[in-house]
Scaffold this active site. Structure first.
Site, PDB file in Angstrom:
ATOM      1  N   ASP A   1      47.453  44.241  43.624  1.00  0.00           N
ATOM      2  CA  ASP A   1      46.319  44.309  42.689  1.00  0.00           C
ATOM      3  C   ASP A   1      45.859  42.887  42.398  1.00  0.00           C
ATOM      4  OD1 ASP A   1      44.491  44.642  40.674  1.00  0.00           O
ATOM      5  OD2 ASP A   1      45.772  45.883  39.397  1.00  0.00           O
TER       6      ASP A   1
ATOM      7  N   HIS B   1      42.648  43.365  38.676  1.00  0.00           N
ATOM      8  CA  HIS B   1      42.996  43.410  37.251  1.00  0.00           C
ATOM      9  C   HIS B   1      43.804  42.175  36.875  1.00  0.00           C
ATOM     10  CE1 HIS B   1      42.329  47.705  38.385  1.00  0.00           C
ATOM     11  NE2 HIS B   1      41.644  47.686  37.250  1.00  0.00           N
TER      12      HIS B   1
ATOM     13  N   SER C   1      38.006  49.984  34.380  1.00  0.00           N
ATOM     14  CA  SER C   1      39.383  49.605  34.067  1.00  0.00           C
ATOM     15  C   SER C   1      39.513  48.130  33.691  1.00  0.00           C
ATOM     16  CB  SER C   1      40.308  49.927  35.234  1.00  0.00           C
ATOM     17  OG  SER C   1      39.833  49.321  36.425  1.00  0.00           O
TER      18      SER C   1
END
Length: 591
Positions: free
Chosen positions: A556, A559, A313
């Site tokens: 998060d 990312h 990702s």
């Protein structure tokens, strides 16, 4: 009679009237008339001759300067003035040579008057005809010509012998940065000093070598290529991964909220993140300057080609960044679309964005380990997930013929199952009861490297490997309450950076042992600085009831927000592509 005696006596014995008639009759003789007409004609011809065959020093006949003068005009760029007037009527009986000379003198209209001085001096070319001025004052309602970005040319249009101050517009434009090439419109009636000329011309030289030169509002591709090549020469021997982040308000490369292709997880702007500083940072190598990513130029490099991202990702993060940058550089965005019509990019195994006008695709293949996820049947009939360290993942056949491939892996090797390495890693039919994650990672990368050497044609395909992207969980890991939502500034002190990841040391050794040349995008350190760039709690707009009760549990810090850090990864990719193009052109051709 007495009265007759008092009258005056006639001349020559005639009357006074008769004598006067005789006197005036002398002037009516043919010879006398011819003489008078001849004298008058000579005087007229002499006057015309003086008028149109002036001496090199026009001031010798000052009276002539006002014959045809209606107003005076200063011609910019010359050292003298000329009177502005319309051509006088040319008599029909004038000789052809004289008519030609008059026509030449007035064949070019002159600019409107801007001077109050009387015009007495005329500058002539070698053939004595006036040249059309190279600078005109246009009416305010006239359509403007396209302006050149070459500031040096604009400076030369001014008269270096005039002594008033330099126009503010020129000085301000010359002081702009190299990335901000501007149109310069001189202010009417203002001139440049010789000192100002030199200073502005020097700064103008810097502007003309800037990366992007503009013609009006459009970019000239030829100028972009020339400017980029100058920058690329400085990149060849530069470590572009050693540097720091600097503030640059011309960033980000695309307007926040302008790209609907960004996944919700990365769209911090739409998810309500209040601070904006993380968007305005640019990566600056110590010993060189990265060219700003020009989407139009990169699309030209990719015309007719396939560029594929393969990995986890974090590579999807980079893929979405590049798609947004390139899409925003296309005039007709309806000609940019996902091949299967998808609008969300987290559920499928692969995606492909088509740039129709360039016949190129930007693709993403989900492969978090690069090797094959597998499962085996246990004795009781149940299935158990394993990771085949000896098999490349299934979709490899779909991207092996791409023109450019960017691989990555790393983050999934930190999860519980992989990091513990118990009853999970498999080679052939053998499942390891326990295997150190570093050794498992080495085996997996070795399998990947062998596959690249065996299946990718390095003469037509460029291979990149993007390094590990740093995480910044504070107070726990991603699944145990780790946080980063309070971070709004990058790390400034190197002593607070993490050590180079051991897995990337494994990667270094694998790359050195491969036959295929793989370009390593070593972004580990530059991402380690950016603890401010993660989505944190701004990874979504709407939270579930459980998430609302404990939102910090779901932060998060792995990312990256878009626009943001992955845009810099793509600028590094762009720089690497430019370097390779430059080096290929310089290689001698084999006869």
């Amino acid at each position: 009679m007495a009265d007759g005696k008092n009258q005056a006596a006639p001349i020559n014995g005639g009357t006074l009237l008769s004598d006067l008639k005789s006197l005036f009759s002398l002037f009516r003789t043919k010879g006398t008339v011819n003489f008078a007409y001849g004298f008058m004609s000579a005087f007229i011809l002499f006057t015309v001759f003086l008028a149109f065959n002036a001496s090199p020093n026009p001031t010798a006949s000052p009276w002539f300067s006002s014959i045809f003068t209606s107003s005076s005009t200063s011609i910019t760029g010359s050292t003298t003035n000329i009177s502005s007037s319309t051509a006088p009527p040319v008599p029909s009986n004038t000789s052809s040579s004289l008519r030609s000379q008059i026509s030449n003198i007035f064949s070019h209209p002159l600019p409107n008057s801007t001077s109050t001085q009387s015009a007495t001096n005329v500058t002539r070319s070698e053939n004595t005809t006036l040249q059309e001025p190279n600078l005109r004052k246009e009416p305010t309602n006239a359509k403007k010509h396209t302006q050149t970005s070459n500031l040096h040319d604009k400076v030369e249009a001014f008269n270096p012998n005039q002594t008033t101050e330099a126009p503010k517009a020129l000085v301000a434009a010359a002081n702009k940065t190299e990335n901000s090439a501007s149109k310069i419109v001189p202010e009417s009636g203002k001139n440049v000093t010789a000192k100002g000329d030199k200073r502005i011309a020097e700064k103008g030289s810097n502007l003309t070598s800037s990366l992007v030169k503009k013609r009006g509002n459009e970019t000239s591709n030829s100028d972009v290529k020339q400017g980029i090549e100058e920058l690329v020469k400085g990149l060849v021997n530069c470590d572009v991964f050693d540097g720091n982040w600097v503030r640059d308000d011309s960033y980000p490369l695309y307007k926040p909220g302008s790209c609907a292709l960004i996944d919700e997880q990365f769209n911090c702007f739409l998810n309500g993140r209040p601070d904006k500083g993380y968007q305005h940072l640019k990566w600056k190598p110590k010993d060189c300057t990265l060219p700003r990513l020009n989407g139009g130029h990169l699309l030209e490099l990719l015309r007719g080609k396939r560029l594929a991202f393969v990995g986890d990702s974090l590579n999807r993060n980079m893929w979405e960044s590049l798609v947004c940058i390139l899409r925003n550089s296309v005039k007709d965005q309806s000609k940019v679309y996902e091949a299967s019509g998808r609008h969300h990019f987290r559920s499928e195994a692969s995606y492909s964005f088509v740039f129709k006008d360039y016949n190129c695709t930007i693709e993403f293949f989900v492969s978090p380990f690069l090797v094959q996820e597998w499962e085996v049947r246990e004795k009781n009939g149940s299935k158990k997930e394993t990771l085949r360290l000896d098999m490349i993942e299934r979709s490899s056949a779909n991207y092996k013929n791409a023109d450019i491939i960017i691989f990555n892996t790393g983050h999934w090797w930190t999860h519980d199952k992989t990091s513990k390495g118990k009853d999970y890693y498999q080679e052939g039919s053998h499942v390891y009861g326990e295997l150190d994650v570093q050794e498992a990672f080495r085996k997996a990368l070795t399998t990947w490297g062998r596959w690249v050497d065996a299946h990718i044609n390095s003469s037509r395909t460029l291979v990149f490997f993007r390094g590990y992207s740093a995480s910044h969980f504070s107070g726990g890991q991603w699944n145990s309450g780790g946080q980063c939502d309070h971070e709004t500034e990058p790390i400034r002190n190197k002593t607070y950076l993490s050590e180079y990841p051991p897995k990337m040391r494994v990667l270094d050794k694998v790359l050195k042992g491969m036959k295929t040349r793989v370009s390593y995008l070593n972004i580990t350190r530059l991402t380690d600085y950016r603890k401010d760039g993660h989505p944190s709690i701004y990874r979504k707009q709407h939270y579930t009831e459980e998430e609302r009760k404990s939102p910090l549990t779901f932060q998060d810090c792995s990312h990256w927000c878009l626009p943001g850090v992955p845009d810099a990864w793509n600028e590094l990719l762009y720089a690497e592509l430019l370097i390779k193009q430059y080096q290929n052109r310089r290689q001698p051709k084999i006869p």
